[in-house]
Design a protein around this motif. Structure first.
Motif, PDB file in Angstrom:
ATOM      1  N   VAL A  28       1.138   4.880 -18.163  1.00 35.39           N
ATOM      2  CA  VAL A  28       1.059   3.413 -18.223  1.00 35.39           C
ATOM      3  C   VAL A  28       2.463   2.804 -18.138  1.00 35.39           C
ATOM      4  O   VAL A  28       2.688   1.848 -17.387  1.00 35.39           O
ATOM      5  N   ILE A  29       3.410   3.358 -18.895  1.00 35.31           N
ATOM      6  CA  ILE A  29       4.792   2.859 -18.839  1.00 35.31           C
ATOM      7  C   ILE A  29       5.356   3.052 -17.433  1.00 35.31           C
ATOM      8  O   ILE A  29       5.980   2.144 -16.875  1.00 35.31           O
ATOM      9  N   PHE A  30       5.117   4.214 -16.850  1.00 35.54           N
ATOM     10  CA  PHE A  30       5.588   4.492 -15.488  1.00 35.54           C
ATOM     11  C   PHE A  30       5.013   3.468 -14.508  1.00 35.54           C
ATOM     12  O   PHE A  30       5.728   2.927 -13.663  1.00 35.54           O
ATOM     13  N   VAL A  31       3.722   3.187 -14.631  1.00 36.27           N
ATOM     14  CA  VAL A  31       3.066   2.222 -13.731  1.00 36.27           C
ATOM     15  C   VAL A  31       3.614   0.814 -13.951  1.00 36.27           C
ATOM     16  O   VAL A  31       3.888   0.100 -12.979  1.00 36.27           O
ATOM     17  N   VAL A  32       3.790   0.418 -15.196  1.00 36.75           N
ATOM     18  CA  VAL A  32       4.343  -0.920 -15.474  1.00 36.75           C
ATOM     19  C   VAL A  32       5.738  -1.052 -14.865  1.00 36.75           C
ATOM     20  O   VAL A  32       6.050  -2.053 -14.197  1.00 36.75           O
ATOM     21  N   PHE A  42      17.114  -1.480   2.498  1.00 39.13           N
ATOM     22  CA  PHE A  42      17.851  -2.186   1.452  1.00 39.13           C
ATOM     23  C   PHE A  42      17.000  -2.325   0.184  1.00 39.13           C
ATOM     24  O   PHE A  42      17.473  -2.054  -0.927  1.00 39.13           O
ATOM     25  N   ALA A  43      15.741  -2.738   0.351  1.00 44.78           N
ATOM     26  CA  ALA A  43      14.849  -2.913  -0.800  1.00 44.78           C
ATOM     27  C   ALA A  43      14.682  -1.594  -1.550  1.00 44.78           C
ATOM     28  O   ALA A  43      14.683  -1.556  -2.785  1.00 44.78           O
ATOM     29  N   THR A  44      14.571  -0.508  -0.819  1.00 46.62           N
ATOM     30  CA  THR A  44      14.412   0.812  -1.436  1.00 46.62           C
ATOM     31  C   THR A  44      15.635   1.180  -2.261  1.00 46.62           C
ATOM     32  O   THR A  44      15.514   1.720  -3.370  1.00 46.62           O
ATOM     33  N   ALA A  45      16.818   0.904  -1.753  1.00 45.48           N
ATOM     34  CA  ALA A  45      18.047   1.220  -2.489  1.00 45.48           C
ATOM     35  C   ALA A  45      18.106   0.455  -3.809  1.00 45.48           C
ATOM     36  O   ALA A  45      18.445   1.018  -4.856  1.00 45.48           O
ATOM     37  N   VAL A  46      17.771  -0.820  -3.772  1.00 43.17           N
ATOM     38  CA  VAL A  46      17.791  -1.643  -4.989  1.00 43.17           C
ATOM     39  C   VAL A  46      16.766  -1.125  -6.000  1.00 43.17           C
ATOM     40  O   VAL A  46      17.071  -0.930  -7.184  1.00 43.17           O
ATOM     41  N   VAL A  47      15.556  -0.855  -5.532  1.00 42.90           N
ATOM     42  CA  VAL A  47      14.495  -0.391  -6.426  1.00 42.90           C
ATOM     43  C   VAL A  47      14.797   1.009  -6.957  1.00 42.90           C
ATOM     44  O   VAL A  47      14.466   1.331  -8.100  1.00 42.90           O
ATOM     45  N   MET A  48      15.484   1.827  -6.175  1.00 40.33           N
ATOM     46  CA  MET A  48      15.841   3.171  -6.622  1.00 40.33           C
ATOM     47  C   MET A  48      16.750   3.112  -7.856  1.00 40.33           C
ATOM     48  O   MET A  48      16.535   3.834  -8.833  1.00 40.33           O
ATOM     49  N   ILE A  90       0.838  -1.204   0.000  1.00 35.42           N
ATOM     50  CA  ILE A  90       0.000   0.000   0.000  1.00 35.42           C
ATOM     51  C   ILE A  90       0.872   1.253   0.000  1.00 35.42           C
ATOM     52  O   ILE A  90       0.666   2.174  -0.798  1.00 35.42           O
ATOM     53  N   SER A  91       1.857   1.287   0.885  1.00 32.45           N
ATOM     54  CA  SER A  91       2.701   2.481   0.981  1.00 32.45           C
ATOM     55  C   SER A  91       3.510   2.689  -0.296  1.00 32.45           C
ATOM     56  O   SER A  91       3.705   3.817  -0.748  1.00 32.45           O
ATOM     57  N   PHE A  92       3.975   1.609  -0.893  1.00 38.24           N
ATOM     58  CA  PHE A  92       4.716   1.685  -2.151  1.00 38.24           C
ATOM     59  C   PHE A  92       3.832   2.286  -3.234  1.00 38.24           C
ATOM     60  O   PHE A  92       4.254   3.161  -3.989  1.00 38.24           O
ATOM     61  N   THR A  93       2.586   1.849  -3.309  1.00 37.90           N
ATOM     62  CA  THR A  93       1.657   2.330  -4.327  1.00 37.90           C
ATOM     63  C   THR A  93       1.386   3.826  -4.170  1.00 37.90           C
ATOM     64  O   THR A  93       1.396   4.579  -5.153  1.00 37.90           O
ATOM     65  N   VAL A  94       1.174   4.277  -2.939  1.00 33.69           N
ATOM     66  CA  VAL A  94       0.948   5.701  -2.697  1.00 33.69           C
ATOM     67  C   VAL A  94       2.186   6.505  -3.112  1.00 33.69           C
ATOM     68  O   VAL A  94       2.076   7.555  -3.748  1.00 33.69           O
ATOM     69  N   SER A  95       3.358   5.997  -2.775  1.00 29.28           N
ATOM     70  CA  SER A  95       4.576   6.725  -3.123  1.00 29.28           C
ATOM     71  C   SER A  95       4.810   6.760  -4.637  1.00 29.28           C
ATOM     72  O   SER A  95       5.399   7.704  -5.147  1.00 29.28           O
ATOM     73  N   VAL A  96       4.326   5.754  -5.360  1.00 28.62           N
ATOM     74  CA  VAL A  96       4.470   5.731  -6.822  1.00 28.62           C
ATOM     75  C   VAL A  96       3.688   6.880  -7.451  1.00 28.62           C
ATOM     76  O   VAL A  96       4.168   7.527  -8.384  1.00 28.62           O
ATOM     77  N   VAL A 134       5.311  -1.316 -11.160  1.00 21.37           N
ATOM     78  CA  VAL A 134       4.825  -2.632 -10.722  1.00 21.37           C
ATOM     79  C   VAL A 134       5.984  -3.623 -10.677  1.00 21.37           C
ATOM     80  O   VAL A 134       6.098  -4.414  -9.732  1.00 21.37           O
ATOM     81  N   ILE A 135       6.857  -3.556 -11.655  1.00 21.94           N
ATOM     82  CA  ILE A 135       8.052  -4.403 -11.619  1.00 21.94           C
ATOM     83  C   ILE A 135       8.894  -4.034 -10.401  1.00 21.94           C
ATOM     84  O   ILE A 135       9.385  -4.912  -9.680  1.00 21.94           O
ATOM     85  N   GLY A 136       9.029  -2.734 -10.146  1.00 19.51           N
ATOM     86  CA  GLY A 136       9.732  -2.280  -8.942  1.00 19.51           C
ATOM     87  C   GLY A 136       9.050  -2.783  -7.675  1.00 19.51           C
ATOM     88  O   GLY A 136       9.716  -3.170  -6.705  1.00 19.51           O
ATOM     89  N   LEU A 137       7.725  -2.769  -7.662  1.00 20.59           N
ATOM     90  CA  LEU A 137       6.975  -3.292  -6.518  1.00 20.59           C
ATOM     91  C   LEU A 137       7.259  -4.777  -6.309  1.00 20.59           C
ATOM     92  O   LEU A 137       7.456  -5.225  -5.176  1.00 20.59           O
ATOM     93  N   LEU A 138       7.291  -5.538  -7.394  1.00 17.26           N
ATOM     94  CA  LEU A 138       7.598  -6.972  -7.285  1.00 17.26           C
ATOM     95  C   LEU A 138       9.005  -7.184  -6.718  1.00 17.26           C
ATOM     96  O   LEU A 138       9.211  -8.064  -5.867  1.00 17.26           O
TER      97      LEU A 138
END
Length: 181
Positions: A115-119, A149-155, A84-90, A122-126
Motif C-alpha cells: 500500500v505504501i509502495f502504491v501510494v 525527462f519525466a522518468t529521471a525526475v520520478v526516479m 497505463i505503461s507507468f502502472t504496469v511498470s510499477v 501514485v504520487i510518482g504517477l502524478l
C-alpha cells in the motif's frame, strides 16, 4: 529525517563527495581514520543505488516500450498510454525492488508495504503525468523526449521516498551521509 529527504538530493550528493574526498585525503596522508566504517556504509548505499538503477532501467524499458506500443500501434492517446505503461511498470518495480534493492521492514506487513509502495507510486504517477502534460501539451516537446525527462525526475523521487519509508537496511542513509558532518 535523512539529508536526502530533509535537505534535498543535491545535499546528499555533496555529502557523498565530501566523504569520498575525506577518505582520499586520509589515505594520501597515511592516516588511519574511521573511514573504513564510513566506506562500508557508502559502499552499501552505492550498491543499493546501482541495484535500484538496474531495476529502474528494466522498469523504464517496460514503461517506455509499452507506452510507444499503445500510442503508435494501438492508437491510444499519449497521456492514457503513459498512465497505463507507468502502472504496469510499477507492479514490476515493486516486485523487483522489494526483492533485490530494499530490505523488508520487520513488523511491517507485506500488505502495508505494498500500500505504501502504491501510494508513493501514485504520487510518482502524478508527477510523471504532470511533466508529460507540461512538456508535450504546453511546451510542444515530443512525448518521447518528455518521457525521458519525466522518468529521471520520478526516479529520484522514487529512490528517496522508498528508502525513507520502505527500507529497513542495516545502513540507513542518515548513517552513510550523516558521517560527514
Amino acid at each position: 529525517p535523512s539529508p536526502m529527504v530533509q535537505g534535498g538530493i543535491w545535499e546528499f550528493f555533496i555529502s557523498l563527495a565530501r566523504c569520498l574526498a575525506k577518505g582520499a585525503a586520509d589515505a594520501e596522508n597515511g592516516r588511519v581514520s574511521s573511514i573504513p566504517h564510513e566506506k562500508r556504509a557508502m559502499k552499501k548505499l552505492l550498491q543499493q543505488l546501482m541495484k535500484f538503477g538496474v531495476v529502474g532501467v528494466v522498469a523504464f524499458l517496460i514503461d517506455y516500450g509499452l507506452m510507444v506500443i499503445l500510442t503508435e500501434l494501438a492508437g491510444v492517446e499519449y497521456l492514457l498510454s503513459a498512465t497505463i505503461s507507468f502502472t504496469v511498470s510499477v507492479v514490476f518495480n515493486y516486485l523487483a525492488s522489494m526483492r533485490y534493492v530494499f530490505t523488508h521492514k520487520e513488523g511491517m506487513s507485506r500488505r502495508r508495504e505494498f500500500v505504501i509502495f502504491v501510494v508513493l507510486s501514485v504520487i510518482g504517477l502524478l508527477i510523471n503525468d504532470a511533466l508529460m502534460f507540461v512538456g508535450t501539451t504546453l511546451l510542444g516537446i515530443s512525448y518521447l523526449i518528455t518521457k525521458v525527462f519525466a522518468t529521471a525526475v520520478v526516479m529520484v523521487y522514487n529512490f528517496v521516498t522508498r528508502k525513507k519509508f520502505l527500507d529497513a537496511g542495516d545502513t540507513p542513509v542518515t548513517e552513510a551521509a550523516g558521517l560527514m558532518e
